[in-house]
Scaffold this motif. Sequence first.
Motif, PDB file in Angstrom:
ATOM      1  N   PHE B  89       0.870  -1.177   0.000  1.00 14.70           N
ATOM      2  CA  PHE B  89       0.000   0.000   0.000  1.00 14.70           C
ATOM      3  C   PHE B  89       0.911   1.232   0.000  1.00 14.70           C
ATOM      4  CE2 PHE B  89      -2.967  -2.908   2.462  1.00 14.70           C
ATOM      5  CZ  PHE B  89      -3.826  -3.106   1.397  1.00 14.70           C
ATOM      6  N   TYR B 116      -3.395  -0.791  -5.071  1.00  8.27           N
ATOM      7  CA  TYR B 116      -4.600  -0.320  -4.395  1.00  8.27           C
ATOM      8  C   TYR B 116      -5.213  -1.451  -3.583  1.00  8.27           C
ATOM      9  CZ  TYR B 116      -9.640   0.546  -4.093  1.00  8.27           C
ATOM     10  OH  TYR B 116     -10.922   0.647  -3.656  1.00  8.27           O
ATOM     11  N   SER B 117      -5.126  -2.657  -4.132  1.00  7.79           N
ATOM     12  CA  SER B 117      -5.740  -3.807  -3.476  1.00  7.79           C
ATOM     13  C   SER B 117      -4.775  -4.992  -3.542  1.00  7.79           C
ATOM     14  CB  SER B 117      -7.039  -4.167  -4.203  1.00  7.79           C
ATOM     15  OG  SER B 117      -7.554  -5.389  -3.716  1.00  7.79           O
ATOM     16  N   PRO B 118      -4.751  -5.836  -2.478  1.00  7.94           N
ATOM     17  CA  PRO B 118      -3.856  -6.998  -2.513  1.00  7.94           C
ATOM     18  C   PRO B 118      -4.158  -7.925  -3.699  1.00  7.94           C
ATOM     19  CG  PRO B 118      -5.338  -7.075  -0.603  1.00  7.94           C
ATOM     20  CD  PRO B 118      -5.459  -5.719  -1.199  1.00  7.94           C
ATOM     21  N   ILE B 119      -5.391  -7.903  -4.150  1.00  8.79           N
ATOM     22  CA  ILE B 119      -5.786  -8.786  -5.250  1.00  8.79           C
ATOM     23  C   ILE B 119      -5.055  -8.398  -6.554  1.00  8.79           C
ATOM     24  CG2 ILE B 119      -7.827  -7.673  -6.289  1.00  8.79           C
ATOM     25  CD1 ILE B 119      -8.357 -11.022  -4.809  1.00  8.79           C
ATOM     26  N   SER B 146      -9.303  -8.962   3.001  1.00  9.15           N
ATOM     27  CA  SER B 146      -8.748  -8.706   1.674  1.00  9.15           C
ATOM     28  C   SER B 146      -7.431  -9.461   1.494  1.00  9.15           C
ATOM     29  CB  SER B 146      -8.522  -7.206   1.478  1.00  9.15           C
ATOM     30  OG  SER B 146      -9.667  -6.488   1.864  1.00  9.15           O
ATOM     31  N   MET B 149      -8.075 -13.182   1.220  1.00 10.84           N
ATOM     32  CA  MET B 149      -8.586 -13.577  -0.091  1.00 10.84           C
ATOM     33  C   MET B 149      -7.457 -13.671  -1.117  1.00 10.84           C
ATOM     34  SD  MET B 149     -11.237 -14.504  -1.832  1.00 10.84           S
ATOM     35  CE  MET B 149     -12.743 -13.961  -1.020  1.00 10.84           C
TER      36      MET B 149
END
Lengths: 99, 372
Positions: B89, B116-119, B146, B149
């Motif tokens: 991040f 922006y997102s771990p995905i 998050s 996932m």
Amino acid sequence: MCLAIPGKLLEISTDVHGVRMGRANFGGIVKQVCLEYTPEVETGDYVLVHVGFALSKVDEAEAERTYAALQQLDQLGELDTPDVLEPSESDHAFFNSSS
Amino acid sequence: MKYLDEYRDEELARKIVDEIRRITTRPWVLMEVCGGQTHSIVKYGIDRLLPNAIELVHGPGCPVCVTSLEMIDKAHAIAQRPDVIFCSFGDMLRVPGSECDLLVLKSRGADIRIVYSPIDCLKIARANPDKKVVFFAIGFETTAPSNAMAVFQAKKQGIANFSVLVSHVLVPPSIASILQSPLNRVQGFLGPGHVCTVMGYREYEPLAERFKVPIVITGFEPLDILEGVLMTIRQLEAGSWRVENQYPRVVNREGNRVAQDLVNKVFEVCDRKWRGVGSIPKSGYKLRYDFKEHDAERIFEVKEIDTQEPARCISGLVLRGVKKPHDCACFGKECTPEHPFGATMVSAEGACAAYYAYGRHLEANPQTADVA
Ligand code: SF4
């Protein structure tokens, strides 16, 4: 980084890996969100999104209730005004931020 | 309703402040747990709208701030390897380790990317099969689903070159640690609304009971915070200590069960060292053994690093609500967001950084006298 904000769900889909995804509008900015944790939400719902994941549906009825309860506050206050009040600071600048 | 503008209404804010003033009969010290709340409070000047008798002290709830120096140094060791793409991040980039920060390593050629997102890291890992993609998985319970996932999908989809460096922290043990301290001044808590969106608030009930403190789960907009203060003061004035929910539009007592299930599948509770505070038992998450192929600490054998914070920094006391940024001689002088000395200056959600961002280093110390 703990920011989580409400966005309106525009569209729901399933990606090639079988993950439930969607697109949500945050005040004009549209972003992809993962909906695996909110199986109950439908297009048009508001969802609370954190780092690309919808963590919950925003409960409309509860939101209205909170807001309405706040609007009732001054009526309660008048019923039971104590004898001594602190000097009022009502000229104090509210929300002194520009953004 | 769009669920943002309504909760910034000035006229309603005035009503709540008047009501707080009306019911407050003596001094009270409240702590907001979450760094996002600290940021809102300083940004909107909420602490200054309140009667002088109410003091807000700022809690430990900024995960960027409390990530231990050892963990930052481990991240740096991994990020410098030529076969690694290190993802994080954005707000971790300026956090100083013992030697420098991630931004400096990036300028020296390390492949460090902001996500922006771990995905998003899974996409990077798929696109770079010859590299090891490592995500710095920090955060409170809000972020755990998050990160869980991302790891779960990596295992399921067979993305072998993705791993996470986990430094998760948990809120309830930190509240217990604050309340157990002989230095504690906190009499009531604004609980962390987004953490509770995931976890619910059952686990706060034994805390309220054991320490006889009211805990009001509170949102992040100005009206949310003011209402949270009002509910806490009502309880304090009435001598009660319950868990209440100011934020029912997204929080319920049980939390998000689907998210909790996956978090429990991927993570297990462990002891965790907090920057500025020290080790707190059972206050973090680590990966379960089942997911060891995605555990960066196992993949990259990084030796334990012993580190020291600058002696003059009092961020440990700031994080526990014992001191405020103004009590620190370095605040806004040697220590600034550009050159942070300690935990609470390193991220925008830290108390020192929030005070600095809104110009409070230019003012004299406003606290004390009429509060004590
Ligand atoms: S101002 Fe800087 S040195 Fe002082 S307590 Fe805050 S982070 Fe530490």
